[in-house]
Scaffold this active site. Sequence first.
Site, mmCIF file in Angstrom:
data_model
loop_
_atom_site.group_PDB
_atom_site.id
_atom_site.type_symbol
_atom_site.label_atom_id
_atom_site.label_comp_id
_atom_site.label_asym_id
_atom_site.label_seq_id
_atom_site.Cartn_x
_atom_site.Cartn_y
_atom_site.Cartn_z
ATOM 1 N N CYS A 135 36.852 3.501 -19.275
ATOM 2 C CA CYS A 135 37.272 2.948 -17.982
ATOM 3 C C CYS A 135 37.214 4.006 -16.884
ATOM 4 O O CYS A 135 38.132 4.807 -16.718
ATOM 5 C CB CYS A 135 38.686 2.381 -18.095
ATOM 6 N N CYS A 138 39.980 3.678 -14.286
ATOM 7 C CA CYS A 138 41.306 4.164 -14.695
ATOM 8 C C CYS A 138 41.353 5.691 -14.686
ATOM 9 O O CYS A 138 42.348 6.288 -14.286
ATOM 10 C CB CYS A 138 41.641 3.704 -16.112
ATOM 11 N N ASP A 139 40.296 6.343 -15.165
ATOM 12 C CA ASP A 139 40.376 7.768 -15.476
ATOM 13 C C ASP A 139 39.502 8.681 -14.617
ATOM 14 O O ASP A 139 39.625 9.908 -14.708
ATOM 15 C CB ASP A 139 40.006 7.982 -16.963
#
Length: 312
Positions: A135, A138-139
């Site tokens: 992701c 997300c990261d």
Amino acid sequence: MNTENVIIIGAGCAGYTAAIYTSRANFSPLLITGGQIGGQLTTTTEVENFPGFPEGIMGPDLMYMMQQQAEKFGTRMAYESVVEVTKDKETHLFTVKTSGGSYKAKSVIVATGATARYLGILGEEGLVGRGLTACATCDGAFYRNVPVCVVGGGDSACEEAAFLTKFASKVYLIHRRDTLRASKIMVERTLANEKIEPIWDSTIVAYHTDDNGDVEGVMLQNTITGERTPLPVKCVFMAIGHTPNSSFLGDLVDRDDAGYIRRIPGLQATKTVGLFAAGDVTDPNYRQAISSAGMGCAAAIEAERYLLEIGE
Ligand code: NAP
């Protein structure tokens, strides 16, 4: 135990759309969210191709709005994960077992989507969150001014690579062939981006970690020559497709070779009467937010017709 008219499993585009339709038709659905509330669109940034948003909309915002719309018409939410669904041959009722309990329902709409795939290299699982992720949204922001790589050659890989250029010093795109699978426009954008460097005909065969156990590089292998080359990267973003989440249904459904639920042709109905499937869990072809939403609508209408037929 109350018997629900319809239980919807999954909180993505398909599940929320099914919830909007069935709640607006007064069937008071129960939506069991699973672990990823909002589904795959919560891991994307801007969605430019969902009709009605000419300026684009952020994925998480779109999903939040869908949930609000479903709840406005009376959808009830259960923040649990389903572990098993069975159907009683005599009562024709479904039992939906979750992490927290058990529910009975006259009909079930499965909209559980698909989960990101990894390469299957030994020890890979332990690296997730330590420089290995599926992701970028997300990261990505954790990896500023350092080199990273994306694995895959589809639209997801291209989209993630472009997103990561906002943070990383360099984004390597590692693909096992020398042609990208992604759509033409994505290929053009990706190859024109100076911060993205494709590495063709290559796969990762090992991860290298530092003293803390965090990824500090990978070993690449050329798929044609077999030659191995180390590549220093601080994070590996996996974008090699997804596995449909259908295993908890046991024999209630038939699946294709990749695990996607087979439906009765032209319908959202499955081989089990009263059980409907919608979205990525049953869609190897399109896998788009809008096509998932469309299937959620169709599944809801079929479930409504089934409930009327059995005298609800
Ligand atoms: P995908 O289209 O299935 O692409 C997966 C990629 O990973 C392929 O390039 C494949 O290589 C590679 N791959 C698969 N297994 C591998 C392995 N074991 N080792 C190395 N490489 C491997 O998946 P996706 O990119 O997630 O896209 C899924 C669907 O969503 C597509 O229909 C796509 O168009 C859509 N999508 C659309 C958008 C958008 O419109 N904005 C964004 C994202 C996704 P090969 O090419 O050699 O098979």
